[in-house]
Write a protein that holds these residues in place. Structure first.
Motif, PDB file in Angstrom:
ATOM      1  N   ALA B   3       1.031  -1.417   0.260  1.00  9.76           N
ATOM      2  CA  ALA B   3      -0.040  -0.223  -0.135  1.00  9.76           C
ATOM      3  C   ALA B   3       0.121   0.966  -0.138  1.00  9.76           C
ATOM      4  O   ALA B   3       0.707   2.057  -0.647  1.00  9.76           O
ATOM      5  N   THR B   4       2.112   1.191   0.570  1.00  6.93           N
ATOM      6  CA  THR B   4       2.848   2.624   1.176  1.00  6.93           C
ATOM      7  C   THR B   4       3.480   3.120  -0.617  1.00  6.93           C
ATOM      8  O   THR B   4       3.252   3.719  -0.603  1.00  6.93           O
ATOM      9  N   ARG B   6       2.660   1.280  -3.504  1.00 10.92           N
ATOM     10  CA  ARG B   6       1.702   2.171  -4.370  1.00 10.92           C
ATOM     11  C   ARG B   6       1.348   3.571  -4.625  1.00 10.92           C
ATOM     12  O   ARG B   6       1.285   5.046  -4.921  1.00 10.92           O
ATOM     13  N   TYR B   7       1.140   3.842  -3.089  1.00 11.03           N
ATOM     14  CA  TYR B   7       1.059   5.670  -3.078  1.00 11.03           C
ATOM     15  C   TYR B   7       2.137   6.677  -2.667  1.00 11.03           C
ATOM     16  O   TYR B   7       1.830   7.424  -3.344  1.00 11.03           O
ATOM     17  N   GLU B   8       3.071   5.775  -2.252  1.00  7.66           N
ATOM     18  CA  GLU B   8       4.293   7.145  -2.674  1.00  7.66           C
ATOM     19  C   GLU B   8       4.494   6.836  -4.598  1.00  7.66           C
ATOM     20  O   GLU B   8       4.926   7.725  -4.435  1.00  7.66           O
ATOM     21  N   ALA B  94       0.332  -1.073  10.381  1.00  5.11           N
ATOM     22  CA  ALA B  94       1.265  -1.452   9.049  1.00  5.11           C
ATOM     23  C   ALA B  94       2.520  -1.145  10.465  1.00  5.11           C
ATOM     24  O   ALA B  94       2.623   0.061  10.998  1.00  5.11           O
ATOM     25  N   ARG B  99       6.955   0.390   6.377  1.00  5.69           N
ATOM     26  CA  ARG B  99       5.803   1.021   6.023  1.00  5.69           C
ATOM     27  C   ARG B  99       7.350   2.651   4.979  1.00  5.69           C
ATOM     28  O   ARG B  99       7.351   2.455   3.707  1.00  5.69           O
ATOM     29  N   LYS B 103       7.755   2.741   1.441  1.00  4.78           N
ATOM     30  CA  LYS B 103       8.314   4.488   0.431  1.00  4.78           C
ATOM     31  C   LYS B 103       9.295   4.308  -0.071  1.00  4.78           C
ATOM     32  O   LYS B 103       9.710   4.515  -0.884  1.00  4.78           O
TER      33      LYS B 103
END
Lengths: 288, 277
Positions: B3-4, B6-8, B94, B99, B103
């Motif tokens: 998730a991190t 993808r969004y970072e 998380a 993370r 990142k």
């Protein structure tokens, strides 16, 4: 979800003692935590959220000891936390931001995650703004995004720290109503120095002062601390020297004072109905 | 972590400054290197072969653009704190380590996209104009073995460095480091340039990809005095860090870059753990 706090102490580097042997039980439902700035409220909130380690004492949330790593993780799975100063990624939209936090909270199924985000955007009345970037949101809207992210995993424990600070009156009322609606069968711990927020939302509360618990009980009990101690007095002369003036309202040629003091502050003083704020101020009176 | 990542990745790739700074740097580089940079037929007469052409292309690409890459990464780790995001992130289940990894990989990958596009675009142009589709294959191999390890190390350094100093100061020091540790000739002063610790070293090109067999090289490519053997520089300090290129040393360089990246990230993780109250 019950919170049991026993002999909790937090001393920061440099020797500042933010919490000093705190004992407190918080039942399910809406619970207020009052105190002036520096009373230790945020420290307590951050310990409950697993962000700070206590120096000593125990904290059990729903039976989990949050001073242990596995207990902290178990609590974080059922926790929603709205910090005092909520940060966001300004280039994400509200929907994307919530999606990211939802993923971090373990909501892996895309359809259920989308559904949940849609419900929460509706709950906090942000559906029309869901696809706008957060950098364009007002303070009140960001607070609502904050509460939405806190609710993503349908938490049993919701910890909200000074949620209405900086909001305009309309947003503040809207936020209070939202919090009260959310309480239901979950524990909502509302920390604030704004007495009115607690008066309007909580039946029970605790008051902290300099890291110590100075009151816990029903709102009515705290109000009763000021019974027969609240007076109003209208005078065109000097302000009453006795007691603590909590309000001053110009009235005609004079000023109408609201004073907290055990005895009448003047011959024309009239007893008044105490409010929660009066009770709080009476409690916090020096030499009470 | 996913998730991190993808969004970072998403947040970094959308930054206009990413594309603007890369574009300006590329324009300046083209203006400075002129013919050499635009010439698709790199590597001299023998360089009509795709392999040396793609190696020289990578050497040119990784000479200055990593400075941009590092500077664009410098605020990514510390901005969570600046934006007030750490409390919200730290109260999720998380873990910080996952993370941090997400990142790191996400922002490094996003920041590398313009660089990789420039490199592969050039490879594609070469493949078409020279009728050498193998150039694309060589470009991929060189990208993975030469460019990616260097970027992994630089990325870790650029993420972690600003934990110790303001990002602006880090950027200044990073530029100084890049020229001192990667660009200047080893005989000029004691330096990490051309050593096993340099992100800009050409150990893979010489040790694994046989670059030393191609004698005609563009004049702007700096080679050790005395020729095509990549290794110790006569008269230079710290030559123990410059073993002669071989397949084993090339693999060692890749391992060193990855190990340095991991070590820097571990230190960053320990630093963030230490700042937990």
């Amino acid at each position: 979800m019950r919170i049991e706090i026993s002999r909790l102490t937090k001393t920061y580097k440099g020797g500042v003692r933010a919490l000093d042997g705190l004992d407190l039980d918080v039942p399910t439902g809406m619970y207020g935590l009052l105190g002036s700035n520096g009373a230790g409220k945020t420290t307590l909130m951050r310990i409950l959220a697993g962000l700070l380690r206590p120096t000593s004492g125990t904290v059990r949330v729903g039976g989990h000891d949050i001073t242990a790593a596995d207990g902290r993780l178990a609590v974080q799975r059922t926790l929603g936390y709205l910090p005092q100063s909520l940060g966001v990624y300004p280039d994400l939209t509200a929907r994307q931001f919530l999606d990211y936090i939802a993923l971090l909270k373990g909501l892996d199924s895309r359809p259920s995650r989308r559904r949940r985000i849609g419900e929460l955007l509706e709950t906090v009345a942000l559906t029309p703004d869901a696809d706008r970037r957060l950098k364009g949101f007002s303070g009140g809207m960001l607070r609502r995004v904050g509460i939405a992210q806190a609710l993503l995993a349908d938490p049993r424990l919701l910890v909200v720290d000074e949620p209405t600070t900086g909001l305009d009156p309309e947003e503040r009322i809207r936020f209070r109503i939202l919090l009260s609606r959310l309480a239901g069968d979950r524990t909502v711990l509302l920390s604030t120095h704004i007495v009115e927020d607690v008066a309007q939302t909580c039946r029970s509360l605790a008051v902290l002062d300099k890291g110590r618990l100075v009151f816990r009980g029903e709102v009515g009990e705290l109000v009763s601390r000021a019974e027969r101690r609240v007076w109003t007095l209208t005078t065109s002369g000097p302000a009453p020297s006795q007691g603590r003036i909590v309000a001053a309202l110009p009235e005609g040629a004079g000023t109408r004072y609201r004073v907290i003091t055990p005895t009448a502050p003047g011959p024309s003083a009239q007893p008044a109905e105490p409010t929660l704020e009066d009770g709080y101020l009476a409690l916090m009176e020096p030499g009470r | 972590m996913i998730a991190t990542f993808r969004y970072e990745f998403r947040m970094q790739i959308r930054r206009p400054v990413l594309w603007i700074v890369y574009g300006l740097t590329f324009a300046v580089t083209v203006a400075g290197f002129g013919h050499t940079y635009l010439d698709l037929n790199l590597g001299g007469d023998e360089g009509r072969e795709p392999r040396p052409a793609m190696i020289v292309s990578a050497i040119l690409l990784t000479s200055l653009l990593p400075i941009v890459y590092g500077c664009l990464l410098a605020d990514r780790l510390v901005r969570d704190r600046r934006l007030g995001m750490t409390d919200v992130l730290d109260t999720t289940p998380a873990g910080r380590t996952g993370r941090l990894a997400g990142k790191y990989l996400g922002v490094c990958a996003a920041t590398a996209v313009p660089l990789v596009l420039a490199y592969l675009g050039r490879a594609a142009a070469y493949a078409v104009t020279e009728g050498e589709p193998a150039a694309l294959g060589w470009a991929a191999v060189i990208l993975v073995t030469t460019v990616v390890p260097a970027l992994l190390f630089v990325g870790a350094l650029a993420l972690a460095g600003p934990l110790l100093m303001p990002p602006l100061l880090f950027r200044v020091l990073f530029v100084v480091y890049w020229f001192w540790g990667n660009i200047i000739p080893a005989t000029m002063m004691p330096t990490l340039s051309h050593s096993i610790l340099s992100a800009n070293s050409q150990y893979v090109a010489y040790g694994l990809l046989g670059f030393g067999h191609y004698r005609e090289l563009p004049p702007n490519v700096i080679l050790p005095p005395g020729g095509i053997v990549y290794g110790p520089w006569p008269g230079a300090a710290l030559n123990f860090l410059r073993p002669e290129a071989s397949p084993a040393v090339a693999l060692l360089w890749i391992g060193v870059m990855i190990a340095l990246a991991a070590a820097v990230l571990l230190l960053a993780r320990l630093h963030t753990a230490r700042t937990e109250s």
